[in-house]
Design a protein around this motif. Structure first.
Motif, PDB file in Angstrom:
ATOM      1  N   GLU A 548       0.830  -1.212   0.000  1.00 44.14           N
ATOM      2  CA  GLU A 548       0.000   0.000   0.000  1.00 44.14           C
ATOM      3  C   GLU A 548       0.869   1.268   0.000  1.00 44.14           C
ATOM      4  N   LEU A 549       1.932   1.270   0.800  1.00 38.93           N
ATOM      5  CA  LEU A 549       2.801   2.447   0.876  1.00 38.93           C
ATOM      6  C   LEU A 549       3.543   2.676  -0.434  1.00 38.93           C
ATOM      7  N   SER A 550       3.996   1.614  -1.085  1.00 34.67           N
ATOM      8  CA  SER A 550       4.731   1.774  -2.344  1.00 34.67           C
ATOM      9  C   SER A 550       3.862   2.377  -3.433  1.00 34.67           C
ATOM     10  N   ILE A 554       5.366   6.331  -0.423  1.00 29.80           N
ATOM     11  CA  ILE A 554       5.748   6.601   0.964  1.00 29.80           C
ATOM     12  C   ILE A 554       6.736   5.526   1.385  1.00 29.80           C
ATOM     13  N   GLN A 555       7.819   5.961   1.987  1.00 36.86           N
ATOM     14  CA  GLN A 555       8.858   5.023   2.416  1.00 36.86           C
ATOM     15  C   GLN A 555       8.507   4.451   3.788  1.00 36.86           C
ATOM     16  N   LEU A 556       8.657   3.134   3.930  1.00 36.00           N
ATOM     17  CA  LEU A 556       8.425   2.491   5.218  1.00 36.00           C
ATOM     18  C   LEU A 556       9.627   2.732   6.101  1.00 36.00           C
ATOM     19  N   GLY A 557       9.368   3.286   7.287  1.00 28.30           N
ATOM     20  CA  GLY A 557      10.454   3.596   8.213  1.00 28.30           C
ATOM     21  C   GLY A 557      10.648   2.483   9.235  1.00 28.30           C
ATOM     22  N   ILE A 576       1.601   8.260  10.774  1.00 30.24           N
ATOM     23  CA  ILE A 576       0.900   9.343  10.069  1.00 30.24           C
ATOM     24  C   ILE A 576      -0.528   8.872   9.825  1.00 30.24           C
ATOM     25  N   GLY A 577      -1.469   9.668  10.259  1.00 34.48           N
ATOM     26  CA  GLY A 577      -2.863   9.280  10.131  1.00 34.48           C
ATOM     27  C   GLY A 577      -3.319   9.196   8.684  1.00 34.48           C
ATOM     28  N   ASP A 578      -4.244   8.299   8.430  1.00 30.67           N
ATOM     29  CA  ASP A 578      -4.772   8.163   7.081  1.00 30.67           C
ATOM     30  C   ASP A 578      -5.600   9.401   6.739  1.00 30.67           C
ATOM     31  N   ASP A 584       6.536  14.918  -0.484  1.00 33.16           N
ATOM     32  CA  ASP A 584       7.765  14.319  -0.990  1.00 33.16           C
ATOM     33  C   ASP A 584       8.646  13.873   0.165  1.00 33.16           C
ATOM     34  N   GLY A 585       9.174  12.643   0.047  1.00 29.09           N
ATOM     35  CA  GLY A 585      10.080  12.128   1.054  1.00 29.09           C
ATOM     36  C   GLY A 585       9.414  11.686   2.344  1.00 29.09           C
ATOM     37  N   MET A 586       8.087  11.494   2.312  1.00 24.60           N
ATOM     38  CA  MET A 586       7.375  11.116   3.533  1.00 24.60           C
ATOM     39  C   MET A 586       7.795   9.706   3.967  1.00 24.60           C
TER      40      MET A 586
END
Length: 654
Positions: A548-550, A554-557, A576-578, A584-586
């Motif tokens: 979902e993040l890709s 959004i990068q998984l931290g 981070i809330g939906d 950029d860079g989140m």
């Protein structure tokens, strides 16, 4: 993607007459446009008040009255007001369009001006302000932004012959009157504000004289006299401190210029020139004095011109009377009077050889005379030798080495060695640290007269500028700020929820970073919120959450395992809330379940089926039984660790 925000006034027709062409500048009270007066077919300037001021009826009335007063102020150095009107509730002025630059833009390019240039601009500035003072107007906001310079045609660097015009008479007064009625502060530019405006809000022609003196200081030095982190601190420095001499920052400026700035910027209004006209007279006198001084330095004095009386012709009968004309005016052929007869002397020896032989004969005839002449010749020869030595060598000495000392030490060292020191204008240099000696003239060991002057040029260090604070400004105005700092800007679009489209979000390098002149600064400009939103990951398995993040870049931290009754690897929280906009860079941090705690299966074999079922269900297990009577087998076996809610199968028979 084109993200330019269109100005709704561009192309608009005001009052069926003024066609707006382009925006020139935007200030704190109004925006200036160029427009075409379609009735008279000429280019004009439109100053349209910002909506924040237009909603105040008292301001609008005062602004209209001031516009009428300014329109009656006719002077070649005042930006003329042609018309005034109202467009969609916004008051505007129609003014003369001056093809040139503001004095602020000239100073941004030139940094500082020569005294002759600064005084030439001041003369025209003060002529305009003096006309306003005679009409009962006080400008109240004299500063380089309100001075327009139309430079001489064909020579963009000739400021002496340029035309200077002053704008914005009365506008600050209208805003100030509106602010006073609402309890706000006085409208003023703190770098140029007079002390009496800070202390009691009083303004008269001497207030404009003070501000003009500060503008002259800035033209001569390239800086304002006071700087601080907060505007209120700058304002109170005008009250507490005397304005320093310009020569403190630019050595070599004429003393007359220092005195002129000091008189115009005295803290006591009663000690200043009474109005702009009085200061104008002092500026003109100062300019004449400097011109005479420069002319004296640059060329030898010319022979004075004399009036020669005209020689009138006289009748022939009077030409025999020499007393009718002075000796230098007698004409030839007029029968001048003959000189009186003199006794004839014996013929002198002809030629230089004869005279020399006669002189030698007289010297040799008397031994005492001969000795006297020889002594005199020896004395003259000795004096010539001593004088030649003194002029060529003796009066000179070696210059000391001052390069390793700071400014104060240089002055002390030179004084101790009997020399004077003159500091030239400092220069930027990447190899010599700031405030260190860049050039010494004459150099160490060089020839210099006793008591002579040593010229020192200090280094300003590498030429660097700080990236200005342009966050929150419109992009085109931000570029102007960058160009004023000798930097170039490149645009990069960036989504932002808080900053309106077209305004600066951030820079790279960051604001305040020191960079070299000509450096490129990437300017991130808002294009509004990102339509792509943060997805809901809670309840999804970790691998599914990664996918979902890709999809939304959004990068998984950081992934943290926590105790939970949820299945293992199921996302239980996200950083981070939906529904938020993706930037950029989140980077998203998540917490996943370690899985529920394991429970040990008890032994229920040999128990009655009903009792065994109750025991297991009380422990949270599910039960699947077959048969009836006594439990003979169970699965899983007793002692096995299983997750809560696991199904236990029982087999019972007699």
């Amino acid at each position: 993607m084109d993200t330019t925000v269109a100005d709704p006034l561009l192309g608009a027709l005001l009052d069926g007459r003024y066609r707006v062409r382009s925006r020139v500048a935007k200030g704190g009270m109004a925006t200036v446009y160029t427009a075409l007066d379609e009735r008279l077919e000429r280019t004009v300037a439109l100053k349209i008040i910002h909506p924040a001021h237009s909603r105040d009826p008292q301001f609008v009335d005062r602004f209209t009255d001031e516009a009428k007063t300014i329109a009656r102020l006719t002077h070649p150095n005042v930006v003329a007001v042609y018309d005034q009107g109202n467009h969609q509730g916004l008051p505007y002025l129609v003014m003369e369009y001056v093809r040139g630059r503001t004095l602020r833009e000239v100073l941004a390019e030139r940094r500082r001006l020569q005294p002759q240039e600064a005084l030439a601009i001041m003369e025209q500035m003060l002529a305009a302000i003096a006309a306003a003072h005679r009409a009962g107007l006080v400008h109240r906001d004299v500063k380089p932004e309100n001075v327009l310079v139309a430079e001489a045609p064909g020579d963009t660097h000739n400021l002496i012959d340029g035309v200077v015009k002053v704008a914005d008479f009365g506008l600050a007064r209208a805003v100030e009157a509106s602010a006073d009625e609402t309890g706000s502060h006085l409208m003023a530019t703190v770098a140029y504000v007079a002390p009496e405006l800070v202390t009691d809000g009083h303004a008269d022609p001497r207030t404009d004289v003070y501000s003009a003196g500060i503008v002259l200081f800035e033209m001569l030095t390239g800086r304002v006299p006071y700087e601080a982190d907060r505007p209120v601190e700058v304002a109170w420095q005008h009250v507490d401190r005397d304005v320093p001499f310009p020569s403190r920052y630019v050595p070599g400026l004429p003393t007359a210029v220092d005195d002129l700035v000091a008189r115009a910027t005295r803290r006591d209004p009663g000690a200043r020139p009474t109005d702009a006209g009085a200061l104008l007279a002092e500026v003109q006198a100062c300019r004449d004095d400097i011109g005479v001084e420069l002319a004296t330095r640059s060329r030898p004095l010319a022979q004075p011109t004399v009036v020669v009386p005209r020689v009138e012709s006289v009748p022939q009968t009077y030409q025999s009377q020499p007393q009718q004309r002075p000796s230098w005016a007698r004409l030839p052929g007029g029968g001048p009077a003959q000189p009186p007869a003199r006794r004839r002397r014996a013929p002198e020896p002809s030629g230089p050889g004869g005279k020399l032989n006669e002189l030698m004969a007289q010297i040799n005839a008397n031994p005492r005379t001969r000795l006297t002449v020889i002594a005199a010749m020896l004395t003259v020869g000795l004096l010539v030798a001593i004088g030649g030595y003194w002029l060529g060598v003796g009066r000179y000495t070696d210059a000391p080495d001052l390069r390793q000392y700071n400014r104060d030490q240089i002055v002390e060292m030179a004084r101790a060695n009997g020399f004077k020191v003159q500091f030239a204008e400092p220069k930027f240099d990447a190899s010599v640290p700031k405030d260190k000696v860049l050039v010494q003239d004459p150099g160490p060991g060089g020839r210099i007269l006793d008591g002579g002057t040593i010229t020192i040029t200090l280094s300003l260090g590498p030429e660097v500028y700080k990236v200005p604070d342009i966050a929150g400004k419109e992009y085109d105005l931000a570029l102007v700020d960058l160009q004023a700092m000798k930097l170039t800007g490149t645009r990069a679009d960036k989504y932002d929820d808080a900053v309106p489209p077209g305004y600066v979000v951030d820079t790279e390098p960051k604001i305040g970073t020191q960079v070299n002149p000509g450096s490129a600064v990437k300017v991130f400009v808002s294009v509004g919120p990102n339509p792509v939103k943060v997805p809901l990951l809670i309840g999804k398995q970790l691998e599914a959450a990664k996918q979902e993040l890709s999809k939304v870049h959004i990068q998984l931290g950081r992934v943290e395992e926590v105790e939970s009754d949820k299945p293992k690897n199921e996302v239980v929280s996200q950083s981070i809330g939906d529904g938020n906009s993706v930037t950029d860079g989140m980077v998203m941090d998540v917490q996943i379940s370690k899985g529920p705690a394991m429970v040990t299966v008890p032994r229920v074999i040999d128990m009655q089926l009903q009792d065994a079922r109750k025991t297991l269900e009380d422990m949270g297990f599910k039960v699947d039984s077959q048969g009836f009577g006594t439990v003979r087998q169970q699965d899983p076996q007793p002692g096995t660790a299983v997750p809560p809610g696991t199904t236990i199968r029982l087999f019972a028979f007699f």
